[in-house]
Design an enzyme around this catalytic site. Structure first.
Site, PDB file in Angstrom:
ATOM      1  N   TRP A 159       0.802  -1.223   0.000  1.00  0.00           N
ATOM      2  CA  TRP A 159       0.000   0.000   0.000  1.00  0.00           C
ATOM      3  C   TRP A 159       0.837   1.278   0.000  1.00  0.00           C
ATOM      4  O   TRP A 159       0.273   2.362  -0.071  1.00  0.00           O
ATOM      5  CB  TRP A 159      -0.916   0.016   1.240  1.00  0.00           C
ATOM      6  CG  TRP A 159      -0.198  -0.407   2.502  1.00  0.00           C
ATOM      7  CD1 TRP A 159      -0.230  -1.647   3.070  1.00  0.00           C
ATOM      8  CD2 TRP A 159       0.681   0.375   3.308  1.00  0.00           C
ATOM      9  NE1 TRP A 159       0.585  -1.689   4.180  1.00  0.00           N
ATOM     10  CE2 TRP A 159       1.155  -0.452   4.346  1.00  0.00           C
ATOM     11  CE3 TRP A 159       1.127   1.703   3.256  1.00  0.00           C
ATOM     12  CZ2 TRP A 159       2.046  -0.002   5.331  1.00  0.00           C
ATOM     13  CZ3 TRP A 159       2.021   2.141   4.232  1.00  0.00           C
ATOM     14  CH2 TRP A 159       2.466   1.291   5.248  1.00  0.00           C
ATOM     15  N   GLY A 173       6.434  -6.469  -0.884  1.00  0.00           N
ATOM     16  CA  GLY A 173       5.802  -6.409   0.427  1.00  0.00           C
ATOM     17  C   GLY A 173       6.806  -6.753   1.506  1.00  0.00           C
ATOM     18  O   GLY A 173       8.016  -6.609   1.315  1.00  0.00           O
ATOM     19  N   SER A 174       6.306  -7.231   2.610  1.00  0.00           N
ATOM     20  CA  SER A 174       7.179  -7.483   3.763  1.00  0.00           C
ATOM     21  C   SER A 174       8.004  -8.750   3.557  1.00  0.00           C
ATOM     22  O   SER A 174       7.607  -9.656   2.804  1.00  0.00           O
ATOM     23  CB  SER A 174       6.318  -7.622   5.012  1.00  0.00           C
ATOM     24  OG  SER A 174       5.410  -8.688   4.843  1.00  0.00           O
ATOM     25  N   GLU A 229      10.369  -8.340  -3.825  1.00  0.00           N
ATOM     26  CA  GLU A 229      10.954  -7.057  -3.405  1.00  0.00           C
ATOM     27  C   GLU A 229      10.461  -6.821  -1.985  1.00  0.00           C
ATOM     28  O   GLU A 229       9.277  -6.534  -1.776  1.00  0.00           O
ATOM     29  CB  GLU A 229      10.497  -5.920  -4.329  1.00  0.00           C
ATOM     30  CG  GLU A 229      10.945  -6.067  -5.775  1.00  0.00           C
ATOM     31  CD  GLU A 229      12.429  -5.808  -5.971  1.00  0.00           C
ATOM     32  OE1 GLU A 229      13.080  -5.223  -5.082  1.00  0.00           O
ATOM     33  OE2 GLU A 229      12.954  -6.209  -7.022  1.00  0.00           O
ATOM     34  N   CYS A 258      10.258   1.352   1.552  1.00  0.00           N
ATOM     35  CA  CYS A 258      11.190   0.248   1.792  1.00  0.00           C
ATOM     36  C   CYS A 258      12.624   0.754   1.837  1.00  0.00           C
ATOM     37  O   CYS A 258      13.457   0.172   2.522  1.00  0.00           O
ATOM     38  CB  CYS A 258      11.018  -0.812   0.725  1.00  0.00           C
ATOM     39  SG  CYS A 258      11.058  -0.122  -0.933  1.00  0.00           S
ATOM     40  N   GLU A 316      12.825  -2.963  10.585  1.00  0.00           N
ATOM     41  CA  GLU A 316      12.188  -1.976   9.722  1.00  0.00           C
ATOM     42  C   GLU A 316      11.043  -1.297  10.493  1.00  0.00           C
ATOM     43  O   GLU A 316      10.115  -1.954  10.934  1.00  0.00           O
ATOM     44  CB  GLU A 316      11.623  -2.685   8.485  1.00  0.00           C
ATOM     45  CG  GLU A 316      10.940  -1.750   7.524  1.00  0.00           C
ATOM     46  CD  GLU A 316      10.419  -2.479   6.286  1.00  0.00           C
ATOM     47  OE1 GLU A 316       9.643  -3.429   6.430  1.00  0.00           O
ATOM     48  OE2 GLU A 316      10.797  -2.072   5.173  1.00  0.00           O
TER      49      GLU A 316
HETATM   50  P1  NAP Z   1       2.618  -7.106   3.202  1.00  0.00           P
HETATM   51  O1  NAP Z   1       1.830  -7.155   4.436  1.00  0.00           O
HETATM   52  O2  NAP Z   1       3.686  -8.106   2.987  1.00  0.00           O
HETATM   53  O3  NAP Z   1       1.569  -7.164   1.989  1.00  0.00           O
HETATM   54  C1  NAP Z   1       1.951  -7.029   0.640  1.00  0.00           C
HETATM   55  C2  NAP Z   1       0.893  -7.667  -0.244  1.00  0.00           C
HETATM   56  O4  NAP Z   1       0.850  -9.089  -0.003  1.00  0.00           O
HETATM   57  C3  NAP Z   1      -0.529  -7.168   0.040  1.00  0.00           C
HETATM   58  O5  NAP Z   1      -1.244  -7.109  -1.177  1.00  0.00           O
HETATM   59  C4  NAP Z   1      -1.064  -8.256   0.940  1.00  0.00           C
HETATM   60  O6  NAP Z   1      -2.454  -8.338   0.983  1.00  0.00           O
HETATM   61  C5  NAP Z   1      -0.463  -9.483   0.286  1.00  0.00           C
HETATM   62  N1  NAP Z   1      -0.435 -10.690   1.112  1.00  0.00           N
HETATM   63  C6  NAP Z   1      -0.509 -10.804   2.456  1.00  0.00           C
HETATM   64  N2  NAP Z   1      -0.472 -12.111   2.811  1.00  0.00           N
HETATM   65  C7  NAP Z   1      -0.356 -12.825   1.668  1.00  0.00           C
HETATM   66  C8  NAP Z   1      -0.271 -14.218   1.376  1.00  0.00           C
HETATM   67  N3  NAP Z   1      -0.299 -15.147   2.341  1.00  0.00           N
HETATM   68  N4  NAP Z   1      -0.163 -14.608   0.090  1.00  0.00           N
HETATM   69  C9  NAP Z   1      -0.130 -13.699  -0.899  1.00  0.00           C
HETATM   70  N5  NAP Z   1      -0.225 -12.372  -0.686  1.00  0.00           N
HETATM   71  C10 NAP Z   1      -0.332 -11.944   0.590  1.00  0.00           C
HETATM   72  O7  NAP Z   1       3.306  -5.682   3.009  1.00  0.00           O
HETATM   73  P2  NAP Z   1       2.632  -4.269   3.310  1.00  0.00           P
HETATM   74  O8  NAP Z   1       2.423  -4.155   4.761  1.00  0.00           O
HETATM   75  O9  NAP Z   1       1.487  -4.056   2.397  1.00  0.00           O
HETATM   76  O10 NAP Z   1       3.788  -3.291   2.794  1.00  0.00           O
HETATM   77  C11 NAP Z   1       4.867  -2.905   3.552  1.00  0.00           C
HETATM   78  C12 NAP Z   1       6.084  -3.769   3.283  1.00  0.00           C
HETATM   79  O11 NAP Z   1       6.408  -3.746   1.899  1.00  0.00           O
HETATM   80  C13 NAP Z   1       7.328  -3.269   3.985  1.00  0.00           C
HETATM   81  O12 NAP Z   1       8.011  -4.344   4.581  1.00  0.00           O
HETATM   82  C14 NAP Z   1       8.162  -2.670   2.867  1.00  0.00           C
HETATM   83  O13 NAP Z   1       9.549  -2.650   3.108  1.00  0.00           O
HETATM   84  C15 NAP Z   1       7.820  -3.555   1.735  1.00  0.00           C
HETATM   85  N6  NAP Z   1       8.121  -2.884   0.480  1.00  0.00           N
HETATM   86  C16 NAP Z   1       9.203  -3.289  -0.259  1.00  0.00           C
HETATM   87  C17 NAP Z   1       9.542  -2.624  -1.437  1.00  0.00           C
HETATM   88  C18 NAP Z   1      10.721  -3.042  -2.280  1.00  0.00           C
HETATM   89  O14 NAP Z   1      10.819  -2.594  -3.419  1.00  0.00           O
HETATM   90  N7  NAP Z   1      11.628  -3.862  -1.801  1.00  0.00           N
HETATM   91  C19 NAP Z   1       8.771  -1.541  -1.873  1.00  0.00           C
HETATM   92  C20 NAP Z   1       7.691  -1.157  -1.069  1.00  0.00           C
HETATM   93  C21 NAP Z   1       7.371  -1.844   0.088  1.00  0.00           C
HETATM   94  P3  NAP Z   1      -3.305  -7.397   2.009  1.00  0.00           P
HETATM   95  O15 NAP Z   1      -3.570  -6.185   1.247  1.00  0.00           O
HETATM   96  O16 NAP Z   1      -4.560  -8.134   2.320  1.00  0.00           O
HETATM   97  O17 NAP Z   1      -2.470  -7.156   3.201  1.00  0.00           O
HETATM   98 MG    MG Z   2       0.890  -5.690   5.922  1.00  0.00          MG
END
Ligand code: NAP
Ligand code: MG
Length: 494
Positions: free
Chosen positions: A160, A237-238, A258, A292, A394
């Site tokens: 998000w 994501g995370s 990522e 991130c 983080e």
């Molecule tokens: P997240 O909780 O890992 O969620 C990312 C996406 O995965 C969301 O669409 C989420 O759905 C989905 N998801 C959750 N559980 C899943 C599962 N079991 N199977 C498949 N998909 C699943 O991350 P976030 O809280 O949205 O974002 C923050 C994180 O993203 C931070 O750790 C940040 O560092 C990382 N990030 C990394 C980068 C990079 O380029 N390396 C860039 C931006 C962000 P929901 O919407 O239902 O939660």
């Molecule tokens: Mg999350």
């Protein structure tokens, strides 16, 4: 009720919609509310995609792949250019949709939409520059060609914090390569992704090439991970969810992950102090630190440490925090939800208990207008120790820890002492120091005397628990291809 009628109408059109096989229709699944994080008001709903809808989207993508992948690259490039133009032309409207669901100020959101448009044009151009190789053989009469073929159906699962760009990079590279895609945006920020789907539709991208499914990651995202007809997962994501995806994938599939970061910044005694402070304030607090590649921790040479801390505290105090729809030019808007705000407070508390010194922020801004939103002042804590959460985990919030160092090797080794390896920063003017730091940092992205570690045409990716694979640049395009070696015996002897 939303104050802005045009915005309310834009969102109403997207309410509970899925985009499958070129059609927008109301989803059949249960509804989940989407909130404005600055006010906590419900701005709309998403429909949790059902198993049938997930299957329909994947099979539409599979079907569309057959013809989309066979088009000459130039045709796909023209479609992507058209998409970029349509997105840029409607940037303000799309930005307001993003602000309403994510919280970042409209001007910043608009910048993100324009970068998405730029990605469309960049990958449109790259689409026509996909070359293979001819490899010499050790026998006469043979020729080896290594060609690139699109992987197939991609499932993009996105977070998000950058609701347009993180969908967009995957979308643009997939389409350029000849893949089709099913996008599962974050539950918090679905409308930006659906607004992008509207533009794909208007750009005449054929039915089924792009599909958007909403719903919970643990259900809809997981179903895509497990789906036998999905050839590749492109996930941002995370680290925890990324690892879970890797471990729970039941078939062999291509993955790009990522993931999270805990990004350090080193400021040496030779640094331009003003520039370092400016860079630190920007990259620690932009998008409320929900990046991130946000700076989490800063190591400053003891000779300039106190001066740096004083100036960074002043820079943080000078930043404005406001409702991003009402004040488009605010420096910081609301955080996207209660979750990153709670974590920020936890990391702050942990550091203060362990002896850190609070020098800026530390609380929500005061005023009735902030009472229902997830607001927090940009916060600087000094005299931090490696044992504090802020220095090793983080935070994903507007909090940065600062610590002094005496010896550059010691600073580099602290910087590397983390499971993450996404981005790192350094300010220095001494060439030897710059070289030691650039070589010594175990990170996928290193920015020296600037804090913009990612540009469109250079590879961007993490190491260690920060992920596998690359976005941006030619390298991202390669993530959407299989290589094929064609060894031809033509029998002609030179
Ligand atoms: P997240 O909780 O890992 O969620 C990312 C996406 O995965 C969301 O669409 C989420 O759905 C989905 N998801 C959750 N559980 C899943 C599962 N079991 N199977 C498949 N998909 C699943 O991350 P976030 O809280 O949205 O974002 C923050 C994180 O993203 C931070 O750790 C940040 O560092 C990382 N990030 C990394 C980068 C990079 O380029 N390396 C860039 C931006 C962000 P929901 O919407 O239902 O939660
Ligand atoms: Mg999350």
């Amino acid at each position: 009720m939303m104050k802005n009628n045009a915005l309310a109408e834009s969102i109403a059109v997207l309410d509970s919609i899925l985009y499958i096989d070129g059609k927008f229709s109301k989803g059949k699944g249960s509804r989940l509310p989407v909130l404005n994080p600055a006010t906590s008001e419900v701005i709309g709903h998403i429909a949790a995609a059902t198993t049938d809808e997930i299957d329909a989207a994947v099979s539409a993508a599979r079907h569309a792949f057959a013809s989309w992948s066979k088009l000459v690259p130039k045709t796909r490039a023209i479609a992507l250019h058209r998409l970029g133009d349509l997105i840029a032309a409607d940037a303000l409207n799309m930005a307001m949709i993003m602000t309403a669901e994510q919280g970042k100020p409209v001007n910043e959101a608009k910048g993100e939409i324009l970068k998405l448009a730029e990605a469309c044009h960049f990958y449109a151009e790259e689409a026509t520059r996909v070359h293979g190789e001819i490899i010499p053989n050790d026998q006469q009469g043979f020729q080896s060609l290594v060609v690139r073929e699109p992987i197939g159906v991609v499932a993009a699962i996105t977070p998000w914090n950058y609701p347009a760009e993180l969908v967009g990079w995957k979308l643009c590279a997939s389409l350029a390569a000849g893949c089709s895609i099913v996008i599962k945006p974050a539950e918090l920020t679905p409308f930006t992704a659906l607004a992008i789907a509207q533009k794909c539709h208007a750009a005449g991208i054929p039915a089924g090439v792009v599909n958007v499914l909403t719903g919970k990651g643990s259900q809809v995202g997981q179903a895509l991970v497990e789906h036998p007809q999905v050839d590749k997962i492109a996930f941002t994501g995370s680290s925890a969810v990324g690892l879970h995806i890797q471990q729970s994938c039941p078939q062999v599939k291509r993955l790009s992950l990522e993931l999270g970061g805990n990004c350090p910044m080193i400021v040496t005694a030779s640094a331009d102090l003003d520039a370092a402070v400016k860079g630190a304030a920007r990259r620690s607090f932009r998008n409320c630190g929900q990046i991130c590649i946000a700076i989490n921790r800063i190591y400053v040479h003891r000779a300039i440490y106190e001066e740096f801390v004083t100036q960074l505290a002043a820079a943080a105090d000078a930043l404005s925090v406001d409702n991003g729809l009402e004040n488009p030019a605010a420096d910081l808007g609301a955080m996207a939800s209660a979750e990153p705000l709670d974590k920020t407070r936890t990391h702050l508390q942990d550091a203060l208990v362990k002896g850190a010194r609070l020098v800026a922020g530390g609380k929500a801004p005061e005023g009735i207008q902030y009472a229902k939103g997830h607001f927090f002042r940009p916060t600087v804590i000094a005299d931090c120790k490696h044992s504090m959460q802020v220095m090793s985990e983080e935070t994903f919030g507007p909090l940065v820890g600062v610590a002094p160092f005496d010896d550059l090797d010691e600073a580099i080794s602290y910087a590397n002492d983390t499971p993450y390896g996404l981005a790192a920063y350094c300010y220095a003017q001494n060439l030897t120091e710059i070289h030691r730091v650039s070589v010594g940092l175990d990170y996928g992205n290193v920015a020296i005397n600037n804090v913009d570690a990612g540009i469109m045409n250079a590879a961007y990716g993490g190491r260690k628990q920060s992920g596998v694979g690359y976005e941006h640049g030619r390298e991202e395009l390669l993530e959407y291809f299989n290589f094929k070696h064609i060894r031809l015996h033509h029998g002609v002897e030179n």
